[in-house]
Design a protein around this motif. Structure first.
Motif, PDB file in Angstrom:
ATOM      1  N   ARG A 295      38.135  85.082  90.019  1.00  8.82           N
ATOM      2  CA  ARG A 295      38.425  85.408  91.475  1.00  8.82           C
ATOM      3  C   ARG A 295      38.939  86.691  91.391  1.00  8.82           C
ATOM      4  N   MET A 296      39.376  86.714  90.595  1.00 11.54           N
ATOM      5  CA  MET A 296      39.957  88.813  90.538  1.00 11.54           C
ATOM      6  C   MET A 296      39.043  89.594  89.922  1.00 11.54           C
ATOM      7  N   GLN A 297      38.176  89.040  89.316  1.00 13.93           N
ATOM      8  CA  GLN A 297      37.087  89.754  88.760  1.00 13.93           C
ATOM      9  C   GLN A 297      35.483  90.530  90.517  1.00 13.93           C
ATOM     10  N   GLN A 298      35.812  88.845  90.890  1.00 14.27           N
ATOM     11  CA  GLN A 298      34.592  89.331  91.781  1.00 14.27           C
ATOM     12  C   GLN A 298      35.723  89.990  93.359  1.00 14.27           C
ATOM     13  N   GLY A 299      36.968  89.587  93.033  1.00 12.46           N
ATOM     14  CA  GLY A 299      37.390  90.672  94.207  1.00 12.46           C
ATOM     15  C   GLY A 299      37.903  92.531  93.836  1.00 12.46           C
ATOM     16  N   LEU A 300      37.835  92.831  92.769  1.00  7.72           N
ATOM     17  CA  LEU A 300      37.809  93.800  91.965  1.00  7.72           C
ATOM     18  C   LEU A 300      36.395  94.247  92.692  1.00  7.72           C
ATOM     19  N   GLU A 301      34.841  94.200  92.443  1.00  5.03           N
ATOM     20  CA  GLU A 301      33.909  93.956  92.023  1.00  5.03           C
ATOM     21  C   GLU A 301      33.646  94.142  93.562  1.00  5.03           C
ATOM     22  N   GLU A 302      33.490  93.470  94.483  1.00  8.83           N
ATOM     23  CA  GLU A 302      33.957  93.391  96.247  1.00  8.83           C
ATOM     24  C   GLU A 302      34.554  94.940  96.677  1.00  8.83           C
ATOM     25  N   LEU A 303      35.428  95.838  96.068  1.00  4.81           N
ATOM     26  CA  LEU A 303      35.542  96.714  95.943  1.00  4.81           C
ATOM     27  C   LEU A 303      35.163  97.831  95.677  1.00  4.81           C
ATOM     28  N   GLY A 304      34.318  97.575  94.772  1.00  2.73           N
ATOM     29  CA  GLY A 304      33.607  99.131  93.918  1.00  2.73           C
ATOM     30  C   GLY A 304      34.620  99.346  93.025  1.00  2.73           C
ATOM     31  N   VAL A 305      35.379  98.601  92.014  1.00  5.30           N
ATOM     32  CA  VAL A 305      36.041  98.561  91.150  1.00  5.30           C
ATOM     33  C   VAL A 305      35.480  98.833  89.550  1.00  5.30           C
ATOM     34  N   GLY A 306      34.992  99.665  88.621  1.00  6.69           N
ATOM     35  CA  GLY A 306      34.252  98.499  87.432  1.00  6.69           C
ATOM     36  C   GLY A 306      35.167  97.851  86.418  1.00  6.69           C
ATOM     37  N   ILE A 307      33.801  96.664  86.231  1.00  3.86           N
ATOM     38  CA  ILE A 307      34.271  96.110  84.965  1.00  3.86           C
ATOM     39  C   ILE A 307      33.717  96.048  84.345  1.00  3.86           C
ATOM     40  N   LEU A 308      35.152  96.260  82.792  1.00  2.48           N
ATOM     41  CA  LEU A 308      34.719  97.160  81.535  1.00  2.48           C
ATOM     42  C   LEU A 308      34.152  95.585  80.530  1.00  2.48           C
ATOM     43  N   SER A 309      34.612  94.325  81.320  1.00  4.67           N
ATOM     44  CA  SER A 309      34.491  93.034  79.890  1.00  4.67           C
ATOM     45  C   SER A 309      34.943  92.683  81.133  1.00  4.67           C
ATOM     46  N   PRO A 310      34.253  91.022  81.282  1.00  5.90           N
ATOM     47  CA  PRO A 310      34.169  89.694  82.379  1.00  5.90           C
ATOM     48  C   PRO A 310      34.606  89.416  82.482  1.00  5.90           C
ATOM     49  N   MET A 315      40.782  86.645  81.371  1.00  2.29           N
ATOM     50  CA  MET A 315      40.872  87.589  81.003  1.00  2.29           C
ATOM     51  C   MET A 315      39.822  88.584  81.362  1.00  2.29           C
ATOM     52  N   LEU A 316      39.850  89.738  81.739  1.00  8.00           N
ATOM     53  CA  LEU A 316      38.859  90.616  81.677  1.00  8.00           C
ATOM     54  C   LEU A 316      39.400  92.656  81.906  1.00  8.00           C
ATOM     55  N   PHE A 317      39.109  93.184  82.012  1.00 11.87           N
ATOM     56  CA  PHE A 317      38.790  94.577  81.855  1.00 11.87           C
ATOM     57  C   PHE A 317      38.246  95.836  82.571  1.00 11.87           C
ATOM     58  N   TYR A 318      38.989  96.280  83.137  1.00 13.28           N
ATOM     59  CA  TYR A 318      38.661  97.066  84.904  1.00 13.28           C
ATOM     60  C   TYR A 318      38.701  98.083  84.685  1.00 13.28           C
ATOM     61  N   ASP A 319      38.245  98.745  85.315  1.00 11.70           N
ATOM     62  CA  ASP A 319      37.585 100.186  85.320  1.00 11.70           C
ATOM     63  C   ASP A 319      37.918 100.949  86.810  1.00 11.70           C
ATOM     64  N   PRO A 320      39.361 101.529  87.510  1.00 13.54           N
ATOM     65  CA  PRO A 320      40.027 102.080  88.692  1.00 13.54           C
ATOM     66  C   PRO A 320      38.893 103.291  88.604  1.00 13.54           C
ATOM     67  N   ALA A 321      38.210 103.501  87.994  1.00 14.61           N
ATOM     68  CA  ALA A 321      37.891 105.251  88.154  1.00 14.61           C
ATOM     69  C   ALA A 321      36.666 105.423  89.600  1.00 14.61           C
ATOM     70  N   PRO A 322      36.007 104.373  89.688  1.00 11.74           N
ATOM     71  CA  PRO A 322      34.867 104.584  90.370  1.00 11.74           C
ATOM     72  C   PRO A 322      35.495 104.771  92.097  1.00 11.74           C
ATOM     73  N   ILE A 323      36.678 104.488  91.830  1.00  7.94           N
ATOM     74  CA  ILE A 323      37.244 104.374  93.874  1.00  7.94           C
ATOM     75  C   ILE A 323      38.557 105.218  93.226  1.00  7.94           C
ATOM     76  N   GLY A 324      37.929 106.832  92.375  1.00  5.45           N
ATOM     77  CA  GLY A 324      39.109 107.327  92.349  1.00  5.45           C
ATOM     78  C   GLY A 324      40.961 106.874  91.782  1.00  5.45           C
ATOM     79  N   VAL A 325      41.095 106.056  91.260  1.00  2.00           N
ATOM     80  CA  VAL A 325      42.578 105.469  90.986  1.00  2.00           C
ATOM     81  C   VAL A 325      42.506 105.744  89.768  1.00  2.00           C
ATOM     82  N   GLU A 326      44.019 106.091  89.337  1.00  2.00           N
ATOM     83  CA  GLU A 326      44.126 105.901  87.748  1.00  2.00           C
ATOM     84  C   GLU A 326      44.694 104.854  87.347  1.00  2.00           C
ATOM     85  N   TYR A 327      44.866 104.539  86.503  1.00  2.00           N
ATOM     86  CA  TYR A 327      45.984 103.336  85.058  1.00  2.00           C
ATOM     87  C   TYR A 327      46.900 102.727  86.635  1.00  2.00           C
TER      88      TYR A 327
END
Length: 403
Positions: A295-310, A315-327
């Motif tokens: 569910r976490m991954q689905q929600g992030l993908e719907e927001l345009g966030v990158g998924i580094l590892s599904p 667990m999952l690993f995400y990348d917020p750079a595609p929406i202009g946000v830093e960790y």
């Protein structure tokens, strides 16, 4: 009339006294449970429930160096469950992995082949070199997911060339970064290893998640390996402990090394009791954990966030750079919420005490940050180009830029 010694002993007793409990300890513990439900840093942070504590306190009393009964029963159960001859209860997964290597590796020179991302290579303080004098051969999987025989075979060291250390062990990790190694690939690697007199070790810290996701038995999952380390304090939520399993001869020697490493414990009955409770009551909760991660991954993908590892498991690993946000922005803003969320970078770990509401609150925070960036004029064209590398490290810690 008390003697001078009696008086001095009374004084010493007063000096020795300590009360580590605060006056509001019960309230603080309740607050801690709430905090844990909203922390996505690791699954090691889970805490015992009152039910687990009550069961654990009924366990036998005895010294584990002299074979404490409840601990012996736990070791025997996990050995039988995994299809091995014997088991050994240890304080941590790192000690379990390192004792396994030290027990298998009898006389240098030797090398250990492993995944370049593995815990045994990256997160155990160089223990293979320090404890066992072993050279590690880290391999980056070509498929960016799991090692295959095609990755491993060219890196195996054999023969009598005195310049190199021959390969004695292939160490795999399942799950690794929450992802599952296909069982057929493990069996292919195992056959090759045993055909070439190479030992197979599994860091199965989160192997319970593999069983819960695939439906494969623990025996099936562990059968290709000569030794397996199974953590009880991560996904299953026991307060402490790992069980190492293997042959009787292997475990007898490992017990010796456990004592040498300082891991010979005393009254471990209540720890084993907590682990037994976790096996019985918490293992069935893992599918819910996997659903929350997905569910976490689905929600992030719907927001345009990158998924580094599904989110294959917990667990999952995400990348917020595609929406202009830093960790670091996410970490700071999450900590400032009315009901804070704890994270520390790209890794999001769900566990048996994770709150579904915390997942939704986290996704809402990401949505808010995305909208703020868009309102400030950020577009995808502003995204910093990513450095290309043969090794993509998905585990990124949040660091605020210095000003």
């Amino acid at each position: 009339m008390p003697s001078a010694l009696d008086i001095r002993l009374a004084q010493l007793a007063e000096e020795v006294k300590v009360d580590i409990l605060s006056k509001t300890q019960d309230a603080e513990n309740a607050s801690q449970v709430e905090e844990i439900s909203r922390a996505f840093m690791s699954d090691t942070i889970t805490v015992p429930t009152p039910e687990m504590n009550a069961y654990a306190m009924r366990a036998s009393l005895g010294d584990d160096v002299y074979f404490e009964p409840s601990t012996v029963a736990l070791e025997a159960h996990i050995a039988q469950l995994t299809g091995k001859e014997a088991g050994l209860f240890l304080p941590s997964g790192t000690m379990s992995n390192q004792i396994a290597l030290r027990t298998h590796l009898e006389q240098p020179p030797y090398s250990v082949v492993c995944d370049a991302r593995s815990h045994i290579y990256r997160m155990e303080g160089g223990g293979a070199a320090f404890h066992s004098g072993a050279n590690s051969i880290p391999i980056i999987p070509e498929n960016d997911h799991h090692l295959t025989l095609e990755d491993i075979e060219p890196r195996i060291v054999s023969g009598t060339d005195v310049h190199v250390a021959p390969t004695r062990i292939i160490a795999l990790e399942n799950t690794l970064n929450g992802t599952i190694i296909p069982q057929d690939e493990i069996e292919i690697i195992s056959k090759y290893a045993h055909d070439h007199d190479i030992i197979m070790h599994l860091d199965g810290a989160r192997i319970w998640h593999v069983a819960a996701e695939t439906g494969l038995s623990m025996k099936t999952l562990c059968n290709p390996f000569d030794s397996v380390s199974l953590c009880l304090s991560k996904g299953l939520g026991a307060p402490i402990g790992t069980c190492l399993v293997g042959s009787k001869k292997f475990i007898t020697k490992a017990r010796w090394f456990r004592k040498m490493f300082g891991g010979g414990m005393r009254q471990t009955g209540f720890l084993s009791g907590a682990a037994a409770y976790a096996l019985t009551h918490n293992f069935p909760l893992l599918p819910r954990v996997h659903s929350l991660a997905k569910r976490m991954q689905q929600g992030l993908e719907e927001l345009g966030v990158g998924i580094l590892s599904p989110a294959e498991t917990c667990m999952l690993f995400y990348d917020p750079a595609p929406i202009g946000v830093e960790y670091w922005e996410i970490v700071e803003r999450a900590s400032q919420l009315p009901n804070p969320i704890k994270i520390n970078g790209s890794r999001l770990v769900l566990h048996i005490q994770s709150s579904p509401q915390a997942v939704e609150d986290f996704l809402e925070l990401i949505r808010t940050l995305k909208e703020e960036k868009a309102a400030a004029g950020w577009t995808i064209a502003d995204m910093r180009p990513q450095k290309k590398s043969a090794f993509r490290d998905v585990y990124v810690k949040a660091v605020r830029p210095s000003t």
